[in-house]
Design an enzyme around this catalytic site. Structure first.
Site, PDB file in Angstrom:
ATOM      1  CB  SER A  44      57.851 -55.056  16.973  1.00 14.45           C
ATOM      2  OG  SER A  44      57.972 -54.655  18.320  1.00 14.45           O
ATOM      3  CG  ASP A  69      65.444 -54.368  21.399  1.00 11.06           C
ATOM      4  OD1 ASP A  69      64.802 -54.888  22.342  1.00 11.06           O
ATOM      5  OD2 ASP A  69      64.961 -54.194  20.262  1.00 11.06           O
ATOM      6  CG  HIS A 110      62.216 -56.220  19.521  1.00 14.59           C
ATOM      7  ND1 HIS A 110      62.414 -54.926  19.924  1.00 14.59           N
ATOM      8  CD2 HIS A 110      60.944 -56.281  19.063  1.00 14.59           C
ATOM      9  CE1 HIS A 110      61.315 -54.214  19.718  1.00 14.59           C
ATOM     10  NE2 HIS A 110      60.399 -55.017  19.194  1.00 14.59           N
TER      11      HIS A 110
END
Ligand SMILES: *[C@@H]1O[C@H](CO)[C@@H](O)[C@H](O)[C@H]1NC(C)=O
Ligand SMILES: *[C@@H]1O[C@H](CO)[C@@H](O)[C@H](O)[C@H]1NC(C)=O
Ligand SMILES: *[C@@H]1O[C@H](CO)[C@@H](O)[C@H](O)[C@H]1NC(C)=O
Ligand SMILES: *[C@@H]1O[C@H](CO)[C@@H](O)[C@H](O)[C@H]1NC(C)=O
Ligand SMILES: *[C@@H]1O[C@H](CO)[C@@H](O)[C@H](O)[C@H]1NC(C)=O
Ligand SMILES: *[C@@H]1O[C@H](CO)[C@@H](O)[C@H](O)[C@H]1NC(C)=O
Ligand SMILES: *[C@@H]1O[C@H](CO)[C@@H](O)[C@H](O)[C@H]1NC(C)=O
Length: 432
Positions: free
Chosen positions: A147, A387, A390
């Site tokens: 990702s 997070d 990312h």
């Protein structure tokens, strides 16, 4: 008849005129204007061009498009530049997914969008979407990885899409691929979900296990098949390996599952990848890049002594020097070894250090978790829900793509990336 020199063919004059026209339009207005003009302009220059040499122009790569000789673009610092950055906005790029649109998801500060990476001894070439699309004419560019790599893919789509008129661009989801098409260029920018690069039980792009990872260290042929004919491949694989110090994996018949030290497993997987490249990639017509690990900012005590947080509420880059413990140097060494021994040319884009400084660039609580935006309650609990892996877009991955851009144009100039075959010459009107 003489053979055409690199950037000029027998229609050389026309090409020069066109380049000049393009340049002046770019100065005057937006790139969109140019393309709209290209499509239906009645300008005599463009008409002449389309009659005699339908848009197959080789790209004029100037010194400003490539990295200055001797300059290490990976060493430098982040400087405030709210005049040039961000290179696009959340609103201007319809292709961004919810996971990365931090502003729309409620992030209160936007400073993270305004930093420019300044290498120590040169300037980073300015991203020119028209030139890149021209280089990609009749080609496929594919990002392969997890990702993090998907973020880089989305950034690249946003960086080029603004110069393509509506109706001439599209994004398809064909798991495990995402395919952005620039129609008039017959070019695609693609993403391929392969979090370990080699095969694993997490290869289903939508429904994959996170906890019970099982990697097939010597298997790559199945999804590798779908990378074989791609012109420019950009690989990345790191974070999925780093869940625990050990990882379950199989190696060869009879495919018994065994626990491996992560670094041992990573090396075996990279060697499988390397053998696949040597076997399947034609170094004369294909180009391979490998992205070094994207750093995480999970523990704020690493840059702020005594603190107990993570990347949440960080609004400024770290003023170096800094290297987080999350970026494993042994893995870095394995990457160096494997690329060093490779029989074909693969270029490492070592973006780890420059991204290390960007504790402010992560999605934090303004992203998704398991496909859903965080709830208000979850947002109020950054300790458990931030997070710090990312990145928001626009943001840090745009810089990775500016660096990739500079390398792609350099490789095009040195013919490691080939221009499309010249069109059949139009019949001469006059004998000379
Ligand atoms: C290529 O670009 C450079 C610098 O922008 C310019 O000086 C040169 O004339 C251009 N060449 C062609 C063939 O258009
Ligand atoms: C850019 O940053 C400077 C310095 O922080 C600030 O004074 C200026 O208002 C900013 N400009 C814009 C357009 O945000
Ligand atoms: C479009 O690009 C592909 C390669 O990606 C190539 O095989 C095909 O011939 C191109 N089509 C045209 C019409 O040039
Ligand atoms: C996801 O995969 C698991 C294991 O393969 C399976 O049991 C489950 O039904 C799948 N879920 C969906 C929504 O497809
Ligand atoms: C490997 O798989 C076994 C059996 O499922 C499990 O008990 C063990 O915790 C796994 N090891 C790792 C490092 O995940
Ligand atoms: C975020 O940081 C600022 C100082 O930079 C501080 O005033 C504020 O209380 C912090 N917010 C939270 C929710 O921790
Ligand atoms: C990437 O850069 C870092 C420092 O910037 C360095 O420590 C590391 O060895 C480099 N990696 C490779 C594979 O060259």
């Amino acid at each position: 008849m003489k053979k055409a020199p690199p950037f000029l063919n027998r229609h050389g004059q026309v090409q020069c005129l066109f380049t000049a026209a393009l340049a002046s339009l770019l100065v005057l207005g937006t790139a969109r204007l140019v393309l709209d003009g290209l499509k239906n302009s009645h300008s005599p220059v463009l008409q002449l061009l389309s009659r005699r040499n339908p848009v197959r122009l080789p790209v004029n790569v100037s010194d400003e498009d490539v990295v200055e000789v001797g300059c290490n673009v990976f060493e430098g610092k982040w400087v405030w530049d709210n005049g040039s950055y961000p290179l696009y906005t959340e609103e201007s790029c319809q292709f961004l997914v919810k996971q990365v649109t931090c502003q729309r998801n409620g992030r209160p500060d936007a400073l993270y969008q305004n930093w420019r990476w300044q290498p120590n001894t040169c300037k980073l070439p300015r991203f020119n979407a028209l030139k890149l699309l021209e280089v990609l004419r009749d080609k496929r560019l594919m990002f392969v990885g997890d990702s993090i790599q998907r973020g880089m893919f989305e950034s690249m789509v946003c960086l080029v899409q603004s110069v393509i008129p509506d109706g001439k661009k599209s994004l398809q989801r064909v798991p495990p691929r995402k395919i952005f098409t620039a129609k008039d260029y017959n070019a695609t920018i693609e993403y391929f979900w392969a979090p370990f690069v080699v095969e694993s039980n997490s290869d289903n792009a939508i429904n994959h296990t996170v906890r019970k990872r099982l990697v097939k260290l010597d298997s790559i042929a199945k999804h590798g098949k779908q990378w074989e004919s791609v012109d420019i491949l950009v690989f990345e694989s790191y974070i999925w390996w780093m869940y625990k110090p050990q990882i379950n994996a199989t190696l060869g018949y009879p495919y018994n599952v065994q626990e491996y030290k992560v670094t041992t497993a990573y090396r075996l997987a990279m060697e499988t990848w390397a053998r696949w490249l040597e076997d399947r990639i034609n170094p004369h017509s294909q180009k391979v890049y490998f992205m070094s690990m994207s750093p995480t900012h999970l523990w704020s005590w690493e840059w702020k002594h005594g603190s107990k947080g993570n990347c949440f509420n960080e609004s400024h880059p770290i003023q170096g020097p800094y290297w987080g413990t999350g970026s494993n140097l042994e893995i870095m060494g394995i990457v160096r070894d494997v690329l060093g021994q490779l029989q074909i040319d693969a270029t490492l884009l070592n973006i780890t250090q420059l991204s290390e400084f960007r504790k402010d660039g992560h999605t934090s609580v303004y992203g998704e978790r398991r496909g859903r935006l965080l709830t208000k309650e979850q947002r109020a609990d950054p300790k458990n829900f931030a997070d710090c892996i990312h990145w928001c877009l626009p943001g840090v991955p745009d810089t990775w793509n500016e660096i990739l851009y500079a390398h792609v144009l350099q490789d095009y100039r040195s013919r490691k990336i080939k221009p499309p075959p010249a069109p059949a010459p139009a019949p001469a009107r006059h004998k000379t």
